[in-house]
Design a protein around this motif. Structure first.
Motif, PDB file in Angstrom:
ATOM      1  N   ALA A 197     -61.701  47.688 -28.748  1.00 15.98           N
ATOM      2  CA  ALA A 197     -62.468  48.861 -29.200  1.00 15.98           C
ATOM      3  C   ALA A 197     -63.836  48.878 -28.544  1.00 15.98           C
ATOM      4  O   ALA A 197     -64.373  47.821 -28.169  1.00 15.98           O
ATOM      5  N   ILE A 198     -64.383  50.071 -28.400  1.00 17.10           N
ATOM      6  CA  ILE A 198     -65.759  50.238 -27.939  1.00 17.10           C
ATOM      7  C   ILE A 198     -66.373  51.377 -28.742  1.00 17.10           C
ATOM      8  O   ILE A 198     -65.701  52.380 -29.039  1.00 17.10           O
ATOM      9  N   PHE A 199     -67.628  51.212 -29.129  1.00 14.00           N
ATOM     10  CA  PHE A 199     -68.297  52.164 -30.020  1.00 14.00           C
ATOM     11  C   PHE A 199     -69.590  52.684 -29.395  1.00 14.00           C
ATOM     12  O   PHE A 199     -70.216  52.022 -28.566  1.00 14.00           O
ATOM     13  N   ASP A 200     -70.018  53.867 -29.869  1.00 14.31           N
ATOM     14  CA  ASP A 200     -71.338  54.387 -29.532  1.00 14.31           C
ATOM     15  C   ASP A 200     -71.743  55.403 -30.593  1.00 14.31           C
ATOM     16  O   ASP A 200     -70.878  55.959 -31.298  1.00 14.31           O
ATOM     17  N   ALA A 201     -73.067  55.622 -30.688  1.00 17.14           N
ATOM     18  CA  ALA A 201     -73.577  56.595 -31.659  1.00 17.14           C
ATOM     19  C   ALA A 201     -73.800  57.968 -31.034  1.00 17.14           C
ATOM     20  O   ALA A 201     -73.929  58.967 -31.754  1.00 17.14           O
ATOM     21  N   ASP A 202     -73.848  58.033 -29.721  1.00 14.39           N
ATOM     22  CA  ASP A 202     -74.104  59.283 -29.018  1.00 14.39           C
ATOM     23  C   ASP A 202     -72.847  60.150 -29.052  1.00 14.39           C
ATOM     24  O   ASP A 202     -71.812  59.795 -28.493  1.00 14.39           O
ATOM     25  N   GLN A 203     -72.964  61.309 -29.683  1.00 15.95           N
ATOM     26  CA  GLN A 203     -71.800  62.181 -29.817  1.00 15.95           C
ATOM     27  C   GLN A 203     -71.353  62.772 -28.481  1.00 15.95           C
ATOM     28  O   GLN A 203     -70.234  63.279 -28.369  1.00 15.95           O
ATOM     29  N   MET A 204     -72.217  62.692 -27.462  1.00 14.29           N
ATOM     30  CA  MET A 204     -71.821  63.128 -26.129  1.00 14.29           C
ATOM     31  C   MET A 204     -70.944  62.072 -25.446  1.00 14.29           C
ATOM     32  O   MET A 204     -70.275  62.363 -24.458  1.00 14.29           O
ATOM     33  N   VAL A 205     -70.969  60.868 -25.992  1.00 18.38           N
ATOM     34  CA  VAL A 205     -70.200  59.756 -25.420  1.00 18.38           C
ATOM     35  C   VAL A 205     -68.929  59.492 -26.218  1.00 18.38           C
ATOM     36  O   VAL A 205     -67.888  59.142 -25.660  1.00 18.38           O
ATOM     37  N   HIS A 232     -55.787  30.938 -29.492  1.00 17.77           N
ATOM     38  CA  HIS A 232     -55.777  31.884 -30.608  1.00 17.77           C
ATOM     39  C   HIS A 232     -55.799  33.313 -30.077  1.00 17.77           C
ATOM     40  O   HIS A 232     -56.024  33.552 -28.885  1.00 17.77           O
ATOM     41  N   ASP A 233     -55.593  34.252 -30.964  1.00 18.81           N
ATOM     42  CA  ASP A 233     -55.586  35.666 -30.607  1.00 18.81           C
ATOM     43  C   ASP A 233     -56.974  36.233 -30.834  1.00 18.81           C
ATOM     44  O   ASP A 233     -57.357  36.516 -31.971  1.00 18.81           O
ATOM     45  N   TRP A 234     -57.772  36.373 -29.764  1.00 19.66           N
ATOM     46  CA  TRP A 234     -59.130  36.874 -29.884  1.00 19.66           C
ATOM     47  C   TRP A 234     -59.181  38.334 -29.484  1.00 19.66           C
ATOM     48  O   TRP A 234     -58.870  38.698 -28.351  1.00 19.66           O
ATOM     49  N   LYS A 235     -59.581  39.172 -30.436  1.00 21.03           N
ATOM     50  CA  LYS A 235     -59.693  40.607 -30.204  1.00 21.03           C
ATOM     51  C   LYS A 235     -61.170  40.997 -30.262  1.00 21.03           C
ATOM     52  O   LYS A 235     -61.836  40.745 -31.270  1.00 21.03           O
ATOM     53  N   VAL A 236     -61.642  41.606 -29.189  1.00 22.74           N
ATOM     54  CA  VAL A 236     -63.072  41.858 -29.004  1.00 22.74           C
ATOM     55  C   VAL A 236     -63.382  43.341 -29.124  1.00 22.74           C
ATOM     56  O   VAL A 236     -62.684  44.183 -28.545  1.00 22.74           O
ATOM     57  N   ALA A 237     -64.444  43.659 -29.883  1.00 24.49           N
ATOM     58  CA  ALA A 237     -64.960  45.021 -29.957  1.00 24.49           C
ATOM     59  C   ALA A 237     -66.358  45.028 -29.359  1.00 24.49           C
ATOM     60  O   ALA A 237     -67.140  44.100 -29.584  1.00 24.49           O
ATOM     61  N   ILE A 238     -66.657  46.067 -28.604  1.00 25.41           N
ATOM     62  CA  ILE A 238     -67.964  46.205 -27.962  1.00 25.41           C
ATOM     63  C   ILE A 238     -68.704  47.354 -28.622  1.00 25.41           C
ATOM     64  O   ILE A 238     -68.177  48.472 -28.711  1.00 25.41           O
TER      65      ILE A 238
END
Length: 234
Positions: free
Chosen positions: A132-140, A101-107
């Motif tokens: 995709a990769i996410f963070d809450a730190d606006q410096m990152v 299957h087509d597995w798309k991962v977000a971190i």
């Protein structure tokens, strides 16, 4: 080695043409199937065409009896005294594990662990595309990690939908992990892998796997001290 039968039979336990599995595979067997697949892929890279159950079991760290029992869940392809066709068995184990299957991962979490996971090249070769990769730190937020640009976790739902992510890895502190997990589930993701040091609650129908490295080290410490004690075995 002699060749296997030229026309394999139907494989019980594998997805049919609609993708529905014929039967449930026990969780312990699923974990070992991943080991067999890794060993088979190594053999493929080395140009090996066929392998005996004994050799495959040894490469996977299990007994031949365990291997044969596990493979019975996805169909038996070996012939006594002949062995298994490596490419065929690899393909069908991958299908049984859902790796076709087509597995798309977000971190979620672009700290040291999240960045290391995003940069790991082994995911793609195993059928997982980190999108995709996410963070809450606006410096990152906005920084590049590998081939990805860190997105603001405030935009989590929008980015998950845009990228079609259907698996999420949580590399987060315990304090925020449950809230983010709830958002991920509400966005429609049903497969979550958590590295957060906390027990998360998810609704029925959501697959949650937890990786606790501290716990694994504690288990190793227990076996190590038993191995060192006189008359004890690990």
């Amino acid at each position: 080695m002699a060749s296997l039968e030229p026309t394999p039979q139907a494989v019980p336990g594998l997805p049919d043409t609609t993708g529905a599995p014929a039967k449930q595979i026990p969780p312990a067997a699923v974990a070992r199937l991943t080991l067999y697949l890794r060993a088979l892929n190594t053999l493929l890279a080395e140009g090996v065409e066929r392998v005996s159950s004994e050799s495959l079991a040894e490469a996977s760290g299990v007994s031949s009896a365990t291997l044969r029992k596990d493979l019975s869940h996805v169909g038996s392809y070996g012939t006594r005294g002949v062995g298994y066709e490596v490419q065929y068995l690899s393909r069908h184990i991958a299908a049984a594990l859902g790796l076709t299957h087509d597995w798309k991962v977000a971190i979620v979490g672009a700290g040291n662990l999240g960045k290391a996971l995003a940069r790991y090249g082994g995911f793609e070769s195993r059928g997982f595309d980190v999108v995709a990769i996410f963070d809450a730190d606006q410096m990152v937020v906005g920084n590049e990690v590998g081939w990805l640009r860190v997105s603001d976790v405030a935009d989590l739902e929008t980015v998950l939908h845009r990228t079609g992510a259907n698996m999420v890895v949580l590399a987060l502190p315990a304090a925020v992990a449950q809230d983010v997990c709830d958002r991920v589930v509400a966005a429609g993701v049903r497969s979550v892998l958590s590295f957060a040091p906390v027990m998360l609650q998810v609704p029925e129908g959501v697959n949650l796997r937890k990786v606790d490295m501290a716990t694994e080290l504690q288990i190793l410490a227990y076996h190590a001290q038993r191995a060192q004690a006189p008359g004890q075995t690990a």
